[in-house]
Design a protein around this motif. Structure first.
Motif: not given
Length: 415
Positions: A6-7, A206, A209-210, A227-228, A231-232, A234
């Motif tokens: 993803n992303n 953004r 998207n996560t 994930q980027d 995302s982590k 978050y």
């Protein structure tokens, strides 16, 4: 085992404004919708990081699951031919999801926007049917390419599932907006999805998207997701409010081990044309690679287990003598709560090592050695090309111009 990407690659660095006719416009005078979001920072570095994880995942997993619109981005990064190879080798599975979000402008000056769910992405199949010639002039392979896409498609998300997924994402977003700590950290203080400023909307898109990635992971029952860092971060913040098992990114673990063991970055080698996409696929299809991946992707293995096991050489005899004592005790020192996991690792790994198998057999004897051979071969080919370019045609039995004293066929002319 599959992994959801993803992303990927990192989302667009510029925002796209659409006018009332759906055409891109360059200013805020008459837009109705806003798509995409600004990643911030060094976009090239973010893309390189995403691609690095992608290539590591090719080694670690049977196949990679991607949203089909992200696969279009991948084509622009690594080229049509290599993406076609990934499709033919069944290394990529594709999802078409009608879940998409944009922002609708509430006034002409673009100062206020609200969330919009009416935009539907163009599916990859009809898009490639129409735009195939913009990617390659080889018309003869169009049918095979289109069929490969169709073969790679996982069942389409139907309308009822789309509505359910939409509702799930929006419900989670609304909960995060009500949580002031999360809202301030990740959403720039958004108070309502019906009235935001442009700066807030980029954060909301953004985060959506996560959430979309996590929802698709759950829907398709995928064990791992890439994930980027946003995302982590978050997810880490969410874990402080909800009791939930952390999502593990074993691709990061693998990168750490490769760095410690001086194994070159796969994507860096690919980018420098020292290995090809076929080389990577061949390595991943080795029996030793499959055995390694079965071990590596077991849910019972912790990061401490993996790092401890893989930073030791399987050729080190004293490891065999001491591992039954060392492994559970080291794991216990790292984290007292790892007793159950370490006992599993002890029974599984030690028995395999004593019987002549170690996860390092793949890393040391397959991955590293094959990479070394491929790199040496490419470097030799490069040197041969330079010699021929510099001196012209050289007969096999002539002395090599490099002054080694050997015949050309035994020196730079050797294959």
């Amino acid at each position: 085992m599959d992994i959801l990407i993803n992303n990927f690659p990192s989302p667009v660095s510029k925002l796209t404004l659409l006018d009332p006719n759906g055409m891109e416009c360059k200013d805020f005078k008459s837009p109705t919708l806003l798509l995409g979001f600004d990643m911030g920072g060094d976009i090239k570095a973010l893309n390189d990081n995403a691609l690095s994880k992608f290539f590591s995942s090719l080694i670690l997993y049977d196949s990679l699951i991607m949203i089909d619109t992200d696969f279009r981005k991948l084509i622009s990064f690594i080229g049509f031919d290599d993406c076609f190879t990934l499709l033919k080798e069944r290394k990529v599975k594709l999802i078409y999801s009608e879940v998409d979000f944009s922002m609708e402008f509430l006034n002409k000056n673009g100062s206020k926007l609200k969330l919009n769910t009416d935009i539907k992405p163009i599916p990859l199949l009809p898009y490639m049917e129409t735009n195939f010639q913009s990617y390659t002039e080889r018309k003869s392979i169009k049918s095979e390419f289109i069929q490969s896409i169709e073969n790679a498609m996982i069942n389409k998300v139907n309308d009822s599932e789309t509505d359910k997924l939409n509702s799930l994402i929006i419900d989670n977003l609304k909960k995060d907006i009500l949580n002031k700590e999360i809202s301030n950290q990740f959403l720039n203080g958004v108070e309502s999805i019906d009235c935001m400023n442009p700066y807030q909307t980029t954060s909301v898109l953004r985060l959506i998207n996560t959430l979309k990635g996590f929802s698709l992971q759950e829907k398709y029952n995928v064990g791992c997701i890439v994930q980027d860092s946003f995302s982590k971060d978050y997810l880490s913040s969410k874990l402080s409010f909800y009791t939930r098992k952390p999502i593990i990114d074993k691709v990061d673990y693998f990168s750490d081990v490769c760095s410690i063991k001086k194994i070159p970055n796969i994507y860096d080698l690919y980018r420098r044309k020292l290995i090809s996409i076929n080389d990577i696929i061949n390595i991943s299809n080795e029996n030793k690679a499959k055995k390694f991946n079965e071990w590596f992707n077991d849910d019972n293995l912790t990061k401490e287990d993996i790092l401890f096991a893989l930073t030791k050489s399987h050729k080190n005899s004293h490891l065999l003598k001491s591992i039954r004592w060392t492994l559970p005790n080291i794991a216990g020192l790292v984290n007292p709560l790892l007793g159950l996991a370490s006992s599993f690792c002890d029974s599984f790994l030690v028995d395999k090592v004593i019987n002549g198998w170690s996860p390092n057999i793949f890393l040391d004897d397959v991955l590293k050695e094959k990479i070394d051979v491929l790199v040496q071969k490419k470097e030799k080919e490069h040197q041969r090309t330079l010699i021929i370019k510099r001196f012209g045609s050289i007969k096999p039995n002539e002395k090599c111009p490099c002054q080694s004293g050997l015949k050309f066929k035994k020196c730079h002319g050797a294959f």
